[in-house]
Design an enzyme around this catalytic site. Structure first.
Site, short mmCIF file in Angstrom:
data_model
loop_
_atom_site.label_atom_id
_atom_site.label_comp_id
_atom_site.label_asym_id
_atom_site.label_seq_id
_atom_site.Cartn_x
_atom_site.Cartn_y
_atom_site.Cartn_z
N TYR A 149 0.84 -1.19 0.00
CA TYR A 149 0.00 0.00 0.00
C TYR A 149 0.88 1.24 0.00
O TYR A 149 1.84 1.32 0.75
CB TYR A 149 -0.92 0.03 1.22
CG TYR A 149 -1.81 -1.17 1.32
CD1 TYR A 149 -2.69 -1.48 0.29
CD2 TYR A 149 -1.78 -2.00 2.43
CE1 TYR A 149 -3.51 -2.59 0.37
CE2 TYR A 149 -2.60 -3.11 2.53
CZ TYR A 149 -3.46 -3.40 1.49
OH TYR A 149 -4.27 -4.49 1.57
N HIS A 167 -6.12 2.27 -0.92
CA HIS A 167 -6.02 2.22 0.54
C HIS A 167 -6.13 3.61 1.15
O HIS A 167 -5.47 3.92 2.14
CB HIS A 167 -4.71 1.55 0.97
CG HIS A 167 -4.90 0.51 2.04
ND1 HIS A 167 -4.47 0.68 3.32
CD2 HIS A 167 -5.51 -0.68 2.01
CE1 HIS A 167 -4.78 -0.38 4.04
NE2 HIS A 167 -5.42 -1.22 3.27
#
Ligand code: MG
Length: 399
Positions: free
Chosen positions: A157, A207
């Site tokens: 992420y 994310h």
């Protein structure tokens, strides 16, 4: 005489990275019990206490058949409601009660929901790598194993961790550079598409790591790669920005794993501002609320894509699967490929073959927990590092 809750046990275990919490309800019928997922891995002790000290005394002696009534009363009994700790605790009880009802009826839970719309649930796996070519190679691996839907991330992420630009004296942490992430991810998607063609469905998870205006631009920039969906482009705190994404492009949007209050998903569904609801079933309170949200979303043309990484327990994955088999508006199911140890610890963990997740023939959720084996892998009280995320200047950021 009705069957009642005789005891509630909270099982915590950590067979791999995530700390898992399972609720086991023992009933007054000898041999009849149910299991449910209450996994909030970063705050497992808080959920454990909520179940043992608050829900258990409140629920002992109640009729196991009253799933809806117990859910409603558990939610308001604390007066303050809809938080992640209590929702997860309630989910553990709720899923266990559905499991028990299925065993009593001698039917799988998908039958209680209304029966199957499909024989198996299409899943997506997580392809990753440090370079565009490594990601493309991993996509190829998944494709050869029969996966039709594949999520692609490069460097986790937020992209590669970057500490290069931090000021002197900055604290440790999981540093990331949002603008560098945008540039490198676009290059990666370009490369993966050119390598694997347009037959495989690709997904990507932001994310919620970008500034809202950058997320709008990113959603627009990835439109040409024809994603199956773009996940969590915005944080729950920035919901009004979804309208801007809609005005700018038709990249399909998935959102919801952080939601725990109905007011978070309601306007997005009614406004048709997203395409896939992907709540974490235990985080929203269990099968009971998930069932009603799935039907609510169906009326607005949205599909489901329930959260299903390694911090959902195998019991939670079984709950996902039963909802997937039934829901008329099922979209796709996230899947994390558990180890052999997890299959041994949780007999009945769903199996995936050729990109599809299949149920077994057992009644209820079709899954149980081997408590002796679970006890051999106790939860570690470590402080999370990956959620100590920081921007290039060292300031805290959302993980
Ligand atoms: Mg996600």
């Amino acid at each position: 005489m009705s069957t009642v809750i005789k005891d509630i046990q909270t099982i915590t275990t950590q067979p791999s990275g995530s700390r898992l919490i399972i609720v086991k309800i023992i009933t007054s019928d000898p041999g009849l019990h149910g299991v449910g997922c209450a996994t909030f891995t970063q705050r497992f002790n808080a959920v454990h206490t909520a179940i043992e000290k608050h829900l258990k005394p409140f629920l002992i002696g109640r009729d196991v058949s009253k799933i809806e009534e117990i859910w409603q009363m558990s939610m308001v009994n604390s007066y303050w409601r809809n938080g992640p700790v209590l929702n997860n605790a309630i989910s553990g009880v709720d899923q266990a009660l559905w499991d028990i009802k299925g065993k009593q009826a001698n039917m799988p839970v998908y039958q209680l929901l209304g029966g199957k719309c499909r024989e198996a649930a299409a899943v997506y796996g997580h392809a990753g790598g440090g370079t565009p070519q490594a990601v493309a190679d991993d996509v190829q691996n998944f494709s050869e194993q029969g996966y039709h839907y594949i999520r692609v991330q490069m460097g986790g992420y937020g992209g590669h961790e970057s500490q290069a630009r931090k000021p002197e004296g900055s604290p440790d942490g999981a540093y990331f550079d949002p603008r560098a992430y945008m540039r490198s991810t676009l290059k990666m998607l370009e490369h993966v598409r050119s390598e694997i063609g347009d037959q495989v469905e690709l997904l990507h998870d932001i994310h919620e790591r970008l500034q809202p205006i950058d997320a709008v631009k990113f959603a627009k920039d990835v439109e040409r790669f024809n994603l199956f969906f773009l996940e969590d482009p915005l944080a729950p705190e920035d919901l009004e920005w979804f309208e801007h994404i809609r005005q700018q492009c038709c990249t399909p949007i998935a959102m919801g794993e952080l939601f725990n209050n109905p007011r978070e998903w309601q306007p997005l569904i009614e406004g048709k501002l997203i395409d896939f609801i992907r709540m974490h079933i235990s985080q929203m309170g269990g099968i009971t609320p998930a069932r009603s949200v799935a039907l609510f979303a169906n009326m607005y043309g949205l599909r489901t894509a329930w959260h299903g990484p390694g911090d959902t327990s195998p019991v939670g994955h079984a709950a996902n699967l039963h909802l997937d088999l039934w829901a008329p508006n099922f979209g796709v199911q996230e899947w994390c490929r558990f180890s052999e140890l997890v299959y041994e610890m949780f007999p009945g963990t769903p199996e995936v073959r050729n990109g599809y997740m299949y149920p077994n023939k057992q009644p209820g959720l079709g899954i149980d927990v081997n408590e002796e084996l679970a006890a051999e892998y106790p939860c570690q009280d470590t402080v999370e590092h990956w959620t100590q995320t920081r921007l290039p200047d060292g300031s805290p950021a959302r993980p």
